[in-house]
Design a protein around this motif. Structure first.
Motif, PDB file in Angstrom:
ATOM      1  N   GLY A   8       0.810  -1.210   0.000  1.00  0.00           N
ATOM      2  CA  GLY A   8       0.000   0.000   0.000  1.00  0.00           C
ATOM      3  C   GLY A   8       0.844   1.261   0.000  1.00  0.00           C
ATOM      4  N   THR A   9       0.530   2.169   0.920  1.00  0.00           N
ATOM      5  CA  THR A   9       1.228   3.461   0.969  1.00  0.00           C
ATOM      6  C   THR A   9       2.512   3.433   1.790  1.00  0.00           C
ATOM      7  OG1 THR A   9      -0.145   4.166   2.843  1.00  0.00           O
ATOM      8  CG2 THR A   9      -0.917   4.738   0.631  1.00  0.00           C
ATOM      9  N   GLY A  10       2.931   2.252   2.223  1.00  0.00           N
ATOM     10  CA  GLY A  10       4.244   2.114   2.849  1.00  0.00           C
ATOM     11  C   GLY A  10       4.324   2.358   4.338  1.00  0.00           C
ATOM     12  N   ALA A  11       3.191   2.462   5.018  1.00  0.00           N
ATOM     13  CA  ALA A  11       3.206   2.774   6.454  1.00  0.00           C
ATOM     14  C   ALA A  11       3.918   1.698   7.268  1.00  0.00           C
ATOM     15  CB  ALA A  11       1.780   2.970   6.963  1.00  0.00           C
ATOM     16  N   LEU A  12       3.604   0.441   7.007  1.00  0.00           N
ATOM     17  CA  LEU A  12       4.250  -0.648   7.743  1.00  0.00           C
ATOM     18  C   LEU A  12       5.742  -0.705   7.421  1.00  0.00           C
ATOM     19  CD1 LEU A  12       4.332  -3.139   9.517  1.00  0.00           C
ATOM     20  CD2 LEU A  12       3.418  -4.477   7.609  1.00  0.00           C
ATOM     21  N   LEU A  13       6.088  -0.527   6.167  1.00  0.00           N
ATOM     22  CA  LEU A  13       7.496  -0.517   5.775  1.00  0.00           C
ATOM     23  C   LEU A  13       8.262   0.584   6.496  1.00  0.00           C
ATOM     24  CD1 LEU A  13       7.012  -1.029   1.955  1.00  0.00           C
ATOM     25  CD2 LEU A  13       8.196  -2.624   3.477  1.00  0.00           C
ATOM     26  N   SER A  14       7.644   1.744   6.622  1.00  0.00           N
ATOM     27  CA  SER A  14       8.288   2.867   7.297  1.00  0.00           C
ATOM     28  C   SER A  14       8.615   2.522   8.740  1.00  0.00           C
ATOM     29  CB  SER A  14       7.378   4.097   7.249  1.00  0.00           C
ATOM     30  OG  SER A  14       7.943   5.173   7.971  1.00  0.00           O
ATOM     31  N   VAL A  15       7.661   1.897   9.433  1.00  0.00           N
ATOM     32  CA  VAL A  15       7.866   1.502  10.828  1.00  0.00           C
ATOM     33  C   VAL A  15       8.995   0.483  10.945  1.00  0.00           C
ATOM     34  CG1 VAL A  15       6.798   0.317  12.793  1.00  0.00           C
ATOM     35  CG2 VAL A  15       5.503   2.040  11.533  1.00  0.00           C
ATOM     36  N   LEU A  16       8.989  -0.508  10.061  1.00  0.00           N
ATOM     37  CA  LEU A  16      10.004  -1.562  10.111  1.00  0.00           C
ATOM     38  C   LEU A  16      11.400  -1.030   9.762  1.00  0.00           C
ATOM     39  CD1 LEU A  16       7.992  -4.472   8.450  1.00  0.00           C
ATOM     40  CD2 LEU A  16       8.701  -4.322  10.846  1.00  0.00           C
ATOM     41  N   GLU A  17      11.476  -0.156   8.767  1.00  0.00           N
ATOM     42  CA  GLU A  17      12.769   0.417   8.402  1.00  0.00           C
ATOM     43  C   GLU A  17      13.316   1.270   9.534  1.00  0.00           C
ATOM     44  OE1 GLU A  17      15.696   3.207   6.693  1.00  0.00           O
ATOM     45  OE2 GLU A  17      13.814   3.680   7.715  1.00  0.00           O
ATOM     46  N   HIS A  18      12.439   2.017  10.171  1.00  0.00           N
ATOM     47  CA  HIS A  18      12.852   2.851  11.309  1.00  0.00           C
ATOM     48  C   HIS A  18      13.379   1.991  12.449  1.00  0.00           C
ATOM     49  CE1 HIS A  18      12.890   6.439  13.842  1.00  0.00           C
ATOM     50  NE2 HIS A  18      12.322   5.726  14.792  1.00  0.00           N
ATOM     51  N   ALA A  19      12.860   0.776  12.578  1.00  0.00           N
ATOM     52  CA  ALA A  19      13.298  -0.145  13.630  1.00  0.00           C
ATOM     53  C   ALA A  19      14.591  -0.860  13.272  1.00  0.00           C
ATOM     54  CB  ALA A  19      12.195  -1.165  13.926  1.00  0.00           C
ATOM     55  N   GLY A  20      15.088  -0.660  12.057  1.00  0.00           N
ATOM     56  CA  GLY A  20      16.376  -1.242  11.684  1.00  0.00           C
ATOM     57  C   GLY A  20      16.334  -2.411  10.726  1.00  0.00           C
ATOM     58  N   TYR A  21      15.134  -2.786  10.254  1.00  0.00           N
ATOM     59  CA  TYR A  21      15.031  -3.888   9.304  1.00  0.00           C
ATOM     60  C   TYR A  21      15.362  -3.424   7.888  1.00  0.00           C
ATOM     61  CZ  TYR A  21      12.603  -6.483  12.976  1.00  0.00           C
ATOM     62  OH  TYR A  21      12.287  -7.125  14.150  1.00  0.00           O
ATOM     63  N   LYS A  22      15.828  -4.355   7.072  1.00  0.00           N
ATOM     64  CA  LYS A  22      16.000  -4.100   5.643  1.00  0.00           C
ATOM     65  C   LYS A  22      14.699  -4.504   4.965  1.00  0.00           C
ATOM     66  CE  LYS A  22      20.986  -4.921   5.663  1.00  0.00           C
ATOM     67  NZ  LYS A  22      22.103  -5.756   5.130  1.00  0.00           N
ATOM     68  N   VAL A  23      14.023  -3.542   4.346  1.00  0.00           N
ATOM     69  CA  VAL A  23      12.649  -3.800   3.922  1.00  0.00           C
ATOM     70  C   VAL A  23      12.440  -3.582   2.433  1.00  0.00           C
ATOM     71  CG1 VAL A  23      11.633  -3.352   6.182  1.00  0.00           C
ATOM     72  CG2 VAL A  23      12.008  -1.451   4.610  1.00  0.00           C
ATOM     73  N   THR A  24      11.501  -4.371   1.905  1.00  0.00           N
ATOM     74  CA  THR A  24      11.105  -4.311   0.502  1.00  0.00           C
ATOM     75  C   THR A  24       9.585  -4.323   0.444  1.00  0.00           C
ATOM     76  OG1 THR A  24      13.086  -5.513  -0.203  1.00  0.00           O
ATOM     77  CG2 THR A  24      11.216  -5.479  -1.730  1.00  0.00           C
ATOM     78  N   GLY A  25       9.020  -3.460  -0.396  1.00  0.00           N
ATOM     79  CA  GLY A  25       7.576  -3.405  -0.573  1.00  0.00           C
ATOM     80  C   GLY A  25       7.168  -3.847  -1.965  1.00  0.00           C
ATOM     81  N   LEU A  26       6.034  -4.548  -2.034  1.00  0.00           N
ATOM     82  CA  LEU A  26       5.520  -5.056  -3.303  1.00  0.00           C
ATOM     83  C   LEU A  26       4.021  -4.803  -3.361  1.00  0.00           C
ATOM     84  CD1 LEU A  26       6.188  -6.789  -5.882  1.00  0.00           C
ATOM     85  CD2 LEU A  26       5.551  -8.791  -4.520  1.00  0.00           C
ATOM     86  N   ASP A  27       3.543  -4.217  -4.466  1.00  0.00           N
ATOM     87  CA  ASP A  27       2.111  -3.932  -4.578  1.00  0.00           C
ATOM     88  C   ASP A  27       1.707  -3.899  -6.051  1.00  0.00           C
ATOM     89  OD1 ASP A  27       0.009  -2.657  -2.342  1.00  0.00           O
ATOM     90  OD2 ASP A  27      -0.526  -2.229  -4.416  1.00  0.00           O
ATOM     91  N   PRO A  28       0.474  -4.358  -6.364  1.00  0.00           N
ATOM     92  CA  PRO A  28       0.016  -4.341  -7.755  1.00  0.00           C
ATOM     93  C   PRO A  28      -0.520  -2.987  -8.205  1.00  0.00           C
ATOM     94  CG  PRO A  28      -1.630  -5.372  -6.372  1.00  0.00           C
ATOM     95  CD  PRO A  28      -0.445  -5.103  -5.490  1.00  0.00           C
ATOM     96  N   ALA A  29      -0.773  -2.074  -7.266  1.00  0.00           N
ATOM     97  CA  ALA A  29      -1.351  -0.772  -7.599  1.00  0.00           C
ATOM     98  C   ALA A  29      -0.252   0.278  -7.731  1.00  0.00           C
ATOM     99  CB  ALA A  29      -2.370  -0.356  -6.538  1.00  0.00           C
ATOM    100  N   LYS A  30      -0.023   0.759  -8.952  1.00  0.00           N
ATOM    101  CA  LYS A  30       1.056   1.722  -9.198  1.00  0.00           C
ATOM    102  C   LYS A  30       0.868   3.017  -8.413  1.00  0.00           C
ATOM    103  CE  LYS A  30       2.389   0.248 -13.865  1.00  0.00           C
ATOM    104  NZ  LYS A  30       2.495   0.683 -15.283  1.00  0.00           N
ATOM    105  N   GLU A  31      -0.366   3.484  -8.301  1.00  0.00           N
ATOM    106  CA  GLU A  31      -0.613   4.744  -7.605  1.00  0.00           C
ATOM    107  C   GLU A  31      -0.327   4.613  -6.115  1.00  0.00           C
ATOM    108  OE1 GLU A  31      -1.149   7.644  -9.119  1.00  0.00           O
ATOM    109  OE2 GLU A  31      -0.910   6.501 -10.978  1.00  0.00           O
TER     110      GLU A  31
END
Length: 205
Positions: free
Chosen positions: A51-74
């Motif tokens: 989605g809009t990356g909210a979970l990824l942001s939290v995980l990256e801030h915590a020190g994880y190496k993160v990758t996001g994947l989504d079918p919706a370009k917008e």
């Protein structure tokens, strides 16, 4: 994901973006839960349906190496803008038949409020793909079987598979993964945690 749903999520991406900070707060508990499952920074995490990356942001801030994947370009455009100051990789999911990653590419694969909206056949296939690209855990953050009237109404309008999913979630996951550990993380939400291999089901109610 059906083309009609991709178009829907592309259209509503700006609306989702308005709730980005609220979503980040709602995901604040996730890093601690990850560590309880033996997934520690800087392990590699894939967020499937980011989605809009909210979970990824939290995980990256915590020190994880993160990758996001989504079918919706917008959605991805919103995510890349919202997290532009963070080190996050994003991929557009063009072909749901096979995730664009090699086997065992990530320490954990997580998907939040995605699977319940898919038809059962697509969901089962995606479980297998998540298992393929993970080398430790697969985590589904989604609804449990405690329905709310407003949620039922929204899911009815979206025409997803919510009503079936909440009845059979553990059973169908166990067909792919074996053991499913269910931990309730809210009145109507659960973490379904799977080892890449496991023999049985149990629930932490």
């Amino acid at each position: 994901m059906e083309k009609s749903k991709k178009k829907l999520f592309d259209k509503i991406a700006p609306v989702y973006g308005m709730f980005y900070e609220i979503q980040r707060k709602n995901y604040a508990f996730v890093p601690e839960m990850m560590e309880k499952e033996g997934i520690f920074p800087p392990m590699q995490i894939l967020d499937l349906g980011c989605g809009t990356g909210a979970l990824l942001s939290v995980l990256e801030h915590a020190g994880y190496k993160v990758t996001g994947l989504d079918p919706a370009k917008e959605m991805l455009k919103v995510a890349m803008w919202k997290t532009r100051k963070q080190n996050i990789r994003y991929y557009h999911l063009k072909n749901q038949d096979r995730l664009p990653f090699n086997d065992n590419s990530f320490d954990a694969v997580i998907s939040s409020y995605v699977l319940h909206g898919m038809p059962e056949k697509e969901r089962m296939h995606l479980y297998r793909e998540m298992k393929r690209v993970s080398r430790r855990k697969v985590i589904i953050h989604d609804y449990n079987d405690k329905r709310a009237l407003h949620t039922s109404f929204i899911e009815y309008l979206e025409k997803g598979d919510y009503f079936r999913f909440i009845k059979v979630a553990e059973k169908e996951m166990s067909e792919v993964f074996g053991e499913v550990k269910t931990t309730h993380v809210g009145k109507r939400a659960a973490w379904y945690v799977m080892h890449v291999e496991g023999p049985r089901i149990h629930a932490d109610k």
